[in-house]
Motif scaffolding. Sequence first.
Motif, PDB file in Angstrom:
ATOM      1  N   MET A  87      25.631  22.601 -58.080  1.00 57.14           N
ATOM      2  CA  MET A  87      24.363  23.399 -57.176  1.00 57.14           C
ATOM      3  C   MET A  87      25.099  24.330 -56.304  1.00 57.14           C
ATOM      4  SD  MET A  87      21.107  21.763 -54.868  1.00 57.14           S
ATOM      5  CE  MET A  87      20.267  21.176 -56.560  1.00 57.14           C
ATOM      6  N   THR A  88      24.394  25.520 -56.122  1.00 59.90           N
ATOM      7  CA  THR A  88      24.927  26.582 -55.309  1.00 59.90           C
ATOM      8  C   THR A  88      24.255  26.486 -53.987  1.00 59.90           C
ATOM      9  OG1 THR A  88      23.081  28.110 -56.005  1.00 59.90           O
ATOM     10  CG2 THR A  88      25.105  28.128 -57.173  1.00 59.90           C
ATOM     11  N   PRO A  89      24.637  27.094 -53.032  1.00 57.86           N
ATOM     12  CA  PRO A  89      24.156  27.095 -51.602  1.00 57.86           C
ATOM     13  C   PRO A  89      22.652  27.624 -51.638  1.00 57.86           C
ATOM     14  CG  PRO A  89      26.267  27.993 -51.367  1.00 57.86           C
ATOM     15  CD  PRO A  89      26.050  27.932 -52.697  1.00 57.86           C
ATOM     16  N   LEU A  90      22.401  28.788 -52.234  1.00 58.11           N
ATOM     17  CA  LEU A  90      21.076  29.049 -52.735  1.00 58.11           C
ATOM     18  C   LEU A  90      20.208  28.080 -53.219  1.00 58.11           C
ATOM     19  CD1 LEU A  90      19.049  31.376 -52.292  1.00 58.11           C
ATOM     20  CD2 LEU A  90      19.691  32.448 -54.695  1.00 58.11           C
ATOM     21  N   GLY A  91      20.738  27.541 -54.462  1.00 56.46           N
ATOM     22  CA  GLY A  91      19.845  26.602 -55.138  1.00 56.46           C
ATOM     23  C   GLY A  91      19.615  25.329 -54.271  1.00 56.46           C
TER      24      GLY A  91
ATOM     25  N   ARG B 147      18.991  25.610 -51.020  1.00 54.75           N
ATOM     26  CA  ARG B 147      18.208  25.784 -49.936  1.00 54.75           C
ATOM     27  C   ARG B 147      16.770  26.009 -50.703  1.00 54.75           C
ATOM     28  NH1 ARG B 147      15.881  24.939 -46.009  1.00 54.75           N
ATOM     29  NH2 ARG B 147      14.881  26.570 -44.665  1.00 54.75           N
ATOM     30  N   ILE B 148      16.821  26.580 -51.786  1.00 57.10           N
ATOM     31  CA  ILE B 148      15.527  26.767 -52.350  1.00 57.10           C
ATOM     32  C   ILE B 148      14.985  25.226 -52.826  1.00 57.10           C
ATOM     33  CG2 ILE B 148      14.217  27.256 -54.670  1.00 57.10           C
ATOM     34  CD1 ILE B 148      16.316  29.290 -54.995  1.00 57.10           C
ATOM     35  N   ARG B 149      15.701  24.246 -53.150  1.00 56.17           N
ATOM     36  CA  ARG B 149      15.190  22.854 -53.351  1.00 56.17           C
ATOM     37  C   ARG B 149      14.666  22.410 -52.091  1.00 56.17           C
ATOM     38  NH1 ARG B 149      18.597  18.987 -56.921  1.00 56.17           N
ATOM     39  NH2 ARG B 149      17.339  20.221 -58.674  1.00 56.17           N
ATOM     40  N   GLU B 150      15.623  22.547 -50.993  1.00 55.18           N
ATOM     41  CA  GLU B 150      14.985  22.120 -49.686  1.00 55.18           C
ATOM     42  C   GLU B 150      13.416  22.648 -49.300  1.00 55.18           C
ATOM     43  OE1 GLU B 150      17.975  23.113 -46.908  1.00 55.18           O
ATOM     44  OE2 GLU B 150      19.390  21.634 -47.627  1.00 55.18           O
ATOM     45  N   LEU B 151      13.258  24.135 -49.473  1.00 58.87           N
ATOM     46  CA  LEU B 151      12.249  24.674 -49.037  1.00 58.87           C
ATOM     47  C   LEU B 151      11.290  23.985 -50.020  1.00 58.87           C
ATOM     48  CD1 LEU B 151      13.379  28.382 -48.648  1.00 58.87           C
ATOM     49  CD2 LEU B 151      12.507  26.986 -46.725  1.00 58.87           C
TER      50      LEU B 151
ATOM     51  N   ARG C 263       7.837  21.818 -48.446  1.00 62.93           N
ATOM     52  CA  ARG C 263       6.593  22.313 -48.492  1.00 62.93           C
ATOM     53  C   ARG C 263       5.680  21.595 -49.713  1.00 62.93           C
ATOM     54  NH1 ARG C 263       9.525  26.023 -46.373  1.00 62.93           N
ATOM     55  NH2 ARG C 263       8.716  27.702 -45.247  1.00 62.93           N
ATOM     56  N   GLY C 264       6.496  20.420 -50.346  1.00 67.34           N
ATOM     57  CA  GLY C 264       5.742  19.562 -51.277  1.00 67.34           C
ATOM     58  C   GLY C 264       5.302  20.527 -52.482  1.00 67.34           C
ATOM     59  N   VAL C 265       6.225  21.529 -52.894  1.00 70.68           N
ATOM     60  CA  VAL C 265       5.890  22.422 -54.233  1.00 70.68           C
ATOM     61  C   VAL C 265       6.893  21.950 -55.261  1.00 70.68           C
ATOM     62  CG1 VAL C 265       6.167  24.452 -55.030  1.00 70.68           C
ATOM     63  CG2 VAL C 265       5.342  24.274 -52.752  1.00 70.68           C
ATOM     64  N   SER C 266       6.170  21.648 -56.368  1.00 68.65           N
ATOM     65  CA  SER C 266       7.170  21.419 -57.563  1.00 68.65           C
ATOM     66  C   SER C 266       7.786  22.545 -58.122  1.00 68.65           C
ATOM     67  CB  SER C 266       6.019  20.919 -58.990  1.00 68.65           C
ATOM     68  OG  SER C 266       5.414  21.749 -59.284  1.00 68.65           O
TER      69      SER C 266
END
Length: 124
Positions: free
Chosen positions: A1-5, A7-11, A15-18
Amino acid sequence: MTPLGERIRELRRERGVSQKDMAAGIGVSAAYLSALEHGHRGVPTWAMIQKIIGYFNVIWDDAEELQKLAEGSHPRVVVDTAGLSPAATELANLIAEAIDELNDVELAALNAQVREAIARKKRR
């Protein structure tokens, strides 16, 4: 996993988004978004980063953080040390050979050391 990936997963989780919903929201497939999160895709375009920023409605520092994370999220890095010092070549090879043996704490410490060295150089 990349740092961007990461962070996207954390966001998404905050927010409870699939993945499916986010992918639809930014106009990509769920497979692409999954590959981006897992580091199986290269760095997304500037336009894609802007879509992600807009999707999460992040501003200022958070938007800048996502852009910087994207810049540092090349999943397959190639380091060309031709013309550099032997010490640079040794460092690149050492990291390439042993990076998978280092834990997150050790990696964070090394990242901090390199960032500090770069910052000192810029201040000169």
